[in-house]
Design a protein around this motif. Structure first.
Motif, PDB file in Angstrom:
ATOM      1  N   ASN A  97      25.115  31.035 -29.587  1.00 38.19           N
ATOM      2  CA  ASN A  97      25.101  29.641 -30.043  1.00 38.19           C
ATOM      3  C   ASN A  97      24.088  28.808 -29.273  1.00 38.19           C
ATOM      4  O   ASN A  97      23.348  28.013 -29.857  1.00 38.19           O
ATOM      5  CB  ASN A  97      26.494  29.030 -29.927  1.00 38.19           C
ATOM      6  N   GLU A  98      24.051  29.002 -27.971  1.00 37.44           N
ATOM      7  CA  GLU A  98      23.107  28.241 -27.140  1.00 37.44           C
ATOM      8  C   GLU A  98      21.665  28.601 -27.482  1.00 37.44           C
ATOM      9  O   GLU A  98      20.805  27.738 -27.607  1.00 37.44           O
ATOM     10  CB  GLU A  98      23.416  28.512 -25.657  1.00 37.44           C
ATOM     11  N   LEU A  99      21.406  29.881 -27.677  1.00 39.38           N
ATOM     12  CA  LEU A  99      20.058  30.330 -28.031  1.00 39.38           C
ATOM     13  C   LEU A  99      19.651  29.826 -29.410  1.00 39.38           C
ATOM     14  O   LEU A  99      18.496  29.432 -29.622  1.00 39.38           O
ATOM     15  CB  LEU A  99      19.965  31.854 -27.972  1.00 39.38           C
ATOM     16  N   ARG A 100      20.578  29.832 -30.351  1.00 42.07           N
ATOM     17  CA  ARG A 100      20.272  29.337 -31.700  1.00 42.07           C
ATOM     18  C   ARG A 100      19.946  27.849 -31.655  1.00 42.07           C
ATOM     19  O   ARG A 100      19.008  27.394 -32.317  1.00 42.07           O
ATOM     20  CB  ARG A 100      21.455  29.605 -32.632  1.00 42.07           C
ATOM     21  N   ASP A 101      20.694  27.082 -30.869  1.00 42.50           N
ATOM     22  CA  ASP A 101      20.414  25.647 -30.735  1.00 42.50           C
ATOM     23  C   ASP A 101      19.025  25.432 -30.152  1.00 42.50           C
ATOM     24  O   ASP A 101      18.273  24.565 -30.623  1.00 42.50           O
ATOM     25  CB  ASP A 101      21.463  24.970 -29.857  1.00 42.50           C
ATOM     26  N   ARG A 102      18.681  26.213 -29.139  1.00 45.13           N
ATOM     27  CA  ARG A 102      17.350  26.099 -28.536  1.00 45.13           C
ATOM     28  C   ARG A 102      16.264  26.505 -29.527  1.00 45.13           C
ATOM     29  O   ARG A 102      15.196  25.878 -29.581  1.00 45.13           O
ATOM     30  CB  ARG A 102      17.273  26.941 -27.264  1.00 45.13           C
ATOM     31  N   GLU A 103      16.534  27.537 -30.300  1.00 48.07           N
ATOM     32  CA  GLU A 103      15.557  27.970 -31.309  1.00 48.07           C
ATOM     33  C   GLU A 103      15.327  26.869 -32.338  1.00 48.07           C
ATOM     34  O   GLU A 103      14.177  26.568 -32.699  1.00 48.07           O
ATOM     35  CB  GLU A 103      16.035  29.239 -32.003  1.00 48.07           C
ATOM     36  N   LEU A 104      16.393  26.259 -32.819  1.00 49.62           N
ATOM     37  CA  LEU A 104      16.265  25.183 -33.811  1.00 49.62           C
ATOM     38  C   LEU A 104      15.559  23.963 -33.238  1.00 49.62           C
ATOM     39  O   LEU A 104      14.951  23.191 -33.987  1.00 49.62           O
ATOM     40  CB  LEU A 104      17.642  24.800 -34.354  1.00 49.62           C
ATOM     41  N   ALA A 105      15.614  23.823 -31.911  1.00 47.00           N
ATOM     42  CA  ALA A 105      14.915  22.723 -31.248  1.00 47.00           C
ATOM     43  C   ALA A 105      13.449  23.056 -30.983  1.00 47.00           C
ATOM     44  O   ALA A 105      12.716  22.232 -30.444  1.00 47.00           O
ATOM     45  CB  ALA A 105      15.614  22.358 -29.947  1.00 47.00           C
ATOM     46  N   GLY A 106      13.016  24.280 -31.352  1.00 44.38           N
ATOM     47  CA  GLY A 106      11.607  24.630 -31.228  1.00 44.38           C
ATOM     48  C   GLY A 106      11.267  25.640 -30.157  1.00 44.38           C
ATOM     49  O   GLY A 106      10.097  25.959 -29.967  1.00 44.38           O
ATOM     50  N   ASP A 107      12.238  26.150 -29.445  1.00 44.78           N
ATOM     51  CA  ASP A 107      11.996  27.129 -28.381  1.00 44.78           C
ATOM     52  C   ASP A 107      11.817  28.514 -29.010  1.00 44.78           C
ATOM     53  O   ASP A 107      12.779  29.171 -29.407  1.00 44.78           O
ATOM     54  CB  ASP A 107      13.172  27.127 -27.409  1.00 44.78           C
ATOM     55  N   VAL A 108      10.568  28.976 -29.089  1.00 44.90           N
ATOM     56  CA  VAL A 108      10.239  30.243 -29.744  1.00 44.90           C
ATOM     57  C   VAL A 108      10.833  31.426 -28.978  1.00 44.90           C
ATOM     58  O   VAL A 108      11.350  32.375 -29.579  1.00 44.90           O
ATOM     59  CB  VAL A 108       8.714  30.392 -29.904  1.00 44.90           C
ATOM     60  N   ALA A 109      10.778  31.381 -27.656  1.00 46.31           N
ATOM     61  CA  ALA A 109      11.334  32.472 -26.849  1.00 46.31           C
ATOM     62  C   ALA A 109      12.837  32.601 -27.067  1.00 46.31           C
ATOM     63  O   ALA A 109      13.379  33.712 -27.108  1.00 46.31           O
ATOM     64  CB  ALA A 109      11.030  32.244 -25.369  1.00 46.31           C
ATOM     65  N   ALA A 110      13.502  31.474 -27.214  1.00 46.32           N
ATOM     66  CA  ALA A 110      14.946  31.510 -27.471  1.00 46.32           C
ATOM     67  C   ALA A 110      15.224  32.159 -28.818  1.00 46.32           C
ATOM     68  O   ALA A 110      16.244  32.847 -28.975  1.00 46.32           O
ATOM     69  CB  ALA A 110      15.530  30.104 -27.427  1.00 46.32           C
ATOM     70  N   GLY A 111      14.341  31.968 -29.774  1.00 43.99           N
ATOM     71  CA  GLY A 111      14.509  32.576 -31.089  1.00 43.99           C
ATOM     72  C   GLY A 111      14.498  34.095 -31.023  1.00 43.99           C
ATOM     73  O   GLY A 111      15.309  34.767 -31.667  1.00 43.99           O
ATOM     74  N   ALA A 112      13.589  34.641 -30.244  1.00 40.99           N
ATOM     75  CA  ALA A 112      13.524  36.102 -30.094  1.00 40.99           C
ATOM     76  C   ALA A 112      14.772  36.629 -29.389  1.00 40.99           C
ATOM     77  O   ALA A 112      15.326  37.660 -29.782  1.00 40.99           O
ATOM     78  CB  ALA A 112      12.267  36.490 -29.315  1.00 40.99           C
ATOM     79  N   GLU A 113      15.219  35.918 -28.361  1.00 48.77           N
ATOM     80  CA  GLU A 113      16.420  36.351 -27.648  1.00 48.77           C
ATOM     81  C   GLU A 113      17.664  36.196 -28.530  1.00 48.77           C
ATOM     82  O   GLU A 113      18.578  37.021 -28.483  1.00 48.77           O
ATOM     83  CB  GLU A 113      16.583  35.560 -26.344  1.00 48.77           C
ATOM     84  N   PHE A 114      17.681  35.136 -29.353  1.00 47.96           N
ATOM     85  CA  PHE A 114      18.782  34.952 -30.299  1.00 47.96           C
ATOM     86  C   PHE A 114      18.892  36.158 -31.233  1.00 47.96           C
ATOM     87  O   PHE A 114      19.983  36.687 -31.450  1.00 47.96           O
ATOM     88  CB  PHE A 114      18.584  33.678 -31.130  1.00 47.96           C
ATOM     89  N   LYS A 115      17.766  36.593 -31.773  1.00 45.12           N
ATOM     90  CA  LYS A 115      17.775  37.736 -32.686  1.00 45.12           C
ATOM     91  C   LYS A 115      18.301  38.988 -31.992  1.00 45.12           C
ATOM     92  O   LYS A 115      19.062  39.759 -32.572  1.00 45.12           O
ATOM     93  CB  LYS A 115      16.384  37.971 -33.254  1.00 45.12           C
TER      94      LYS A 115
END
Length: 142
Positions: A97-115
């Protein structure tokens, strides 16, 4: 002893059926029938309850199997399913959830870790489904 056999059957059926229904029907329907801006928050609100359900039915299955004199595989598989849900609910889901929120806020690295973390949760859930199904089949053959 007969009561515990009946309770084991019900608990294992509820465990396997609940995981199967959520994984194969409920979650996919949410993402195909609701707009993405509603599906994400909705499924996020449902997941803690889903994991709590699996925890309860997993531990009940293990307890009743032990009291009914079931074999090691039925008891241990049920307990592993429950314990995996404790980890997924209390640790992994919070990270996702935290990583997805960061990804939606524009954090590309968080998006990869979310996946990556999401993939891990799908693998855990798939293994839980297999273990619950195997425990149910082992119990039925007793």
């Amino acid at each position: 002893m007969e009561w515990f056999q009946a309770l084991t059957t019900l608990a294992l059926g509820g465990l396997f059926g609940g995981i199967l229904a959520f994984s194969a029907l409920f979650a996919p329907l949410v993402f195909t029938k609701l707009p993405m801006e509603q599906a994400g928050p909705f499924i996020r609100a449902v997941f803690p309850w889903y994991y709590l359900y699996v925890i309860v039915f997993g531990f009940l299955s293990a307890i009743f199997a032990g009291l009914a004199g079931a074999g090691f595989w039925v008891l241990s598989s049920s307990a592993v399913v429950a314990l995996a849900s404790v980890y997924t609910r209390q640790v992994l889901m919070l990270q996702i959830n935290e990583l997805r929120d960061r990804e939606l806020a524009g954090d590309v690295a968080a998006g990869a870790e979310f996946k990556s973390k999401h993939r891990l949760s799908v693998i855990i859930n798939s293994v839980q489904l297999l273990l619950a199904g195997a425990a149910l089949v082992c119990w039925a053959w007793n």
